[in-house]
Design an enzyme around this catalytic site. Structure first.
Site, PDB file in Angstrom:
ATOM      1  N   ARG A 154      54.496  39.404  61.253  1.00  0.00           N
ATOM      2  CA  ARG A 154      53.579  40.293  60.550  1.00  0.00           C
ATOM      3  C   ARG A 154      54.008  40.380  59.086  1.00  0.00           C
ATOM      4  O   ARG A 154      55.165  40.103  58.744  1.00  0.00           O
ATOM      5  CB  ARG A 154      53.602  41.692  61.172  1.00  0.00           C
ATOM      6  CG  ARG A 154      53.166  41.768  62.636  1.00  0.00           C
ATOM      7  CD  ARG A 154      53.266  43.205  63.137  1.00  0.00           C
ATOM      8  NE  ARG A 154      52.793  43.359  64.498  1.00  0.00           N
ATOM      9  CZ  ARG A 154      53.555  43.339  65.591  1.00  0.00           C
ATOM     10  NH1 ARG A 154      54.878  43.144  65.443  1.00  0.00           N
ATOM     11  NH2 ARG A 154      53.042  43.493  66.787  1.00  0.00           N
ATOM     12  N   LYS A 178      56.943  46.624  65.131  1.00  0.00           N
ATOM     13  CA  LYS A 178      56.329  47.941  65.275  1.00  0.00           C
ATOM     14  C   LYS A 178      57.162  48.823  66.188  1.00  0.00           C
ATOM     15  O   LYS A 178      57.748  48.355  67.165  1.00  0.00           O
ATOM     16  CB  LYS A 178      54.912  47.796  65.844  1.00  0.00           C
ATOM     17  CG  LYS A 178      53.912  47.243  64.839  1.00  0.00           C
ATOM     18  CD  LYS A 178      52.499  47.274  65.422  1.00  0.00           C
ATOM     19  CE  LYS A 178      51.479  46.814  64.389  1.00  0.00           C
ATOM     20  NZ  LYS A 178      50.098  46.843  64.929  1.00  0.00           N
ATOM     21  N   HIS A 246      47.937  37.497  57.924  1.00  0.00           N
ATOM     22  CA  HIS A 246      47.402  37.677  59.275  1.00  0.00           C
ATOM     23  C   HIS A 246      46.756  36.396  59.786  1.00  0.00           C
ATOM     24  O   HIS A 246      46.807  36.094  60.979  1.00  0.00           O
ATOM     25  CB  HIS A 246      46.388  38.827  59.274  1.00  0.00           C
ATOM     26  CG  HIS A 246      46.019  39.285  60.653  1.00  0.00           C
ATOM     27  ND1 HIS A 246      46.942  39.756  61.552  1.00  0.00           N
ATOM     28  CD2 HIS A 246      44.818  39.337  61.280  1.00  0.00           C
ATOM     29  CE1 HIS A 246      46.333  40.090  62.672  1.00  0.00           C
ATOM     30  NE2 HIS A 246      45.053  39.837  62.533  1.00  0.00           N
ATOM     31  N   ARG A 249      49.504  34.164  61.006  1.00  0.00           N
ATOM     32  CA  ARG A 249      50.009  34.701  62.287  1.00  0.00           C
ATOM     33  C   ARG A 249      49.038  34.355  63.412  1.00  0.00           C
ATOM     34  O   ARG A 249      49.443  33.949  64.497  1.00  0.00           O
ATOM     35  CB  ARG A 249      50.196  36.208  62.160  1.00  0.00           C
ATOM     36  CG  ARG A 249      50.596  36.935  63.457  1.00  0.00           C
ATOM     37  CD  ARG A 249      50.931  38.387  63.125  1.00  0.00           C
ATOM     38  NE  ARG A 249      50.895  39.272  64.271  1.00  0.00           N
ATOM     39  CZ  ARG A 249      51.912  39.470  65.111  1.00  0.00           C
ATOM     40  NH1 ARG A 249      53.044  38.810  64.944  1.00  0.00           N
ATOM     41  NH2 ARG A 249      51.805  40.310  66.120  1.00  0.00           N
ATOM     42  N   HIS A 272      54.077  41.765  70.917  1.00  0.00           N
ATOM     43  CA  HIS A 272      53.063  42.653  71.476  1.00  0.00           C
ATOM     44  C   HIS A 272      53.627  43.389  72.691  1.00  0.00           C
ATOM     45  O   HIS A 272      54.181  42.771  73.594  1.00  0.00           O
ATOM     46  CB  HIS A 272      51.833  41.857  71.921  1.00  0.00           C
ATOM     47  CG  HIS A 272      50.980  41.398  70.781  1.00  0.00           C
ATOM     48  ND1 HIS A 272      50.094  40.350  70.874  1.00  0.00           N
ATOM     49  CD2 HIS A 272      50.863  41.856  69.508  1.00  0.00           C
ATOM     50  CE1 HIS A 272      49.476  40.181  69.730  1.00  0.00           C
ATOM     51  NE2 HIS A 272      49.930  41.075  68.881  1.00  0.00           N
ATOM     52  N   TYR A 281      43.961  38.770  70.844  1.00  0.00           N
ATOM     53  CA  TYR A 281      44.414  38.231  69.560  1.00  0.00           C
ATOM     54  C   TYR A 281      44.213  36.728  69.491  1.00  0.00           C
ATOM     55  O   TYR A 281      43.709  36.184  68.515  1.00  0.00           O
ATOM     56  CB  TYR A 281      45.893  38.569  69.405  1.00  0.00           C
ATOM     57  CG  TYR A 281      46.434  38.511  68.009  1.00  0.00           C
ATOM     58  CD1 TYR A 281      46.326  37.378  67.237  1.00  0.00           C
ATOM     59  CD2 TYR A 281      47.086  39.606  67.461  1.00  0.00           C
ATOM     60  CE1 TYR A 281      46.842  37.316  65.964  1.00  0.00           C
ATOM     61  CE2 TYR A 281      47.607  39.572  66.192  1.00  0.00           C
ATOM     62  CZ  TYR A 281      47.491  38.423  65.454  1.00  0.00           C
ATOM     63  OH  TYR A 281      48.009  38.372  64.190  1.00  0.00           O
TER      64      TYR A 281
END
Length: 306
Positions: A154, A178, A246, A249, A272, A281
């Site tokens: 990311r 994240k 993005h 990715r 994820h 995705y």
């Protein structure tokens, strides 16, 4: 009034005309938006019970209207527009002192599916990364983009990397994703080569901290700067699509899944928490999935097809 009113009563028509002026003059919305709001309000009011007019619609009534429209096959985008119109109508009636509470407040429409970015094909990525410049900015940017595509990072993850985040001997990068969850991701040989070339150049810069990617003045490269540099290279290398983190990715995820068909592994690489996120995705096109199925499933073809 320029808008169709259908079977609404004369009282409703009068209020709708006042509402139209309110949207145009008080809210200063465009004529296009006003027209759409009035259309949606009329469409919704046509689904109300006969004994209910627009001045006394309850929350339950609007819920039923949205449910009916949903069953009719309206898209989430159209339902969201209808709900926006209904909420504006409620705010208008509140302002006029007709009601004490907006009945549409708190209602929500189905979530709109986020359009997935189109991935960049392998040939285009090869062309993008074929940067011959040996100046500091070219070496830095090539290393950044190689790492984005090599490891599917990311934007925030790449920007936060320090020099010690990359283990060159084992070809790995330690990433803080994240929720402050750390993961270790492999780094490809070409990305390692590009990073080492950049590090040799970085040594000549007086850096403020241990940031892996820095400006010419030694400051950690910002998110916006990274995005701008990638867009610049996309234009300079004459790609037909806009290049941003993005998209690299997404391309990484799509190409990995096409080559391996290992959804769990791609999930781990992307960081994820939920497998469903990875499924959405990567979003392989059906033709590719069908081809994989035909080639892999033992009972996908008749014996004579083999």
């Amino acid at each position: 009034m320029s808008t169709q009113t259908g079977d609404v009563s004369a009282l409703n028509i009068q209020w709708l005309q006042t509402f139209e002026r309110y949207l145009s003059t008080e809210k200063q919305l465009s004529a296009y938006t006003v027209r759409n709001y009035l259309y949606e309000l009329n469409r919704g009011s046509a689904l109300l019970p006969e004994n209910v007019h627009l001045l006394n619609v309850s929350r339950e009534h609007w819920q039923q209207v949205l449910a009916k429209l949903h069953r009719k096959g309206l898209s989430p985008r159209s339902l969201s527009l209808c709900l926006s119109a209904v909420k504006q109508w409620g705010e208008f009636l509140l302002r006029e002192g007709v009601i004490e509470l907006n009945p549409a407040k708190g209602l929500s429409a189905p979530k709109q599916a986020k359009p997935l970015p189109k991935n960049i094909d392998i040939d285009a990525i090869t062309h993008l990364l074929d940067i011959e410049g040996k100046d500091p900015l070219s070496l830095r940017d090539k290393a950044m983009m190689e790492l984005f595509y090599s490891s599917g990072l990311r934007l925030a993850e790449l920007a936060a990397l320090n020099v010690a985040s990359v283990q060159y001997d084992v070809k790995e990068v330690r990433v803080l994703g994240k929720g402050n969850k750390e993961r270790i991701v492999p780094v490809g040989r070409l990305a390692i080569d590009a990073l080492q070339a950049w590090l040799n150049c970085r040594k000549q810069i007086l850096c403020e901290d241990n940031a892996l990617f820095v400006t010419e003045k030694g400051k950690r490269l910002s998110h916006r700067s990274i995005q701008a540099r990638m867009a610049k290279w996309g234009q300079e290398q004459a790609l037909s699509v806009r290049v941003h983190p993005h998209k690299l990715r997404h391309s990484f995820a799509t190409h990995m899944l096409e080559a391996s068909a290992d959804l769990r592994a791609v999930q781990e690489l992307l960081g994820h928490a939920n497998l469903a996120t990875t499924q959405i995705y990567t979003s392989l096109d059906f033709q590719h999935l069908a081809k994989v199925y035909d080639n892999a499933h033992p009972r996908a073809k008749k014996p004579q097809d083999k």
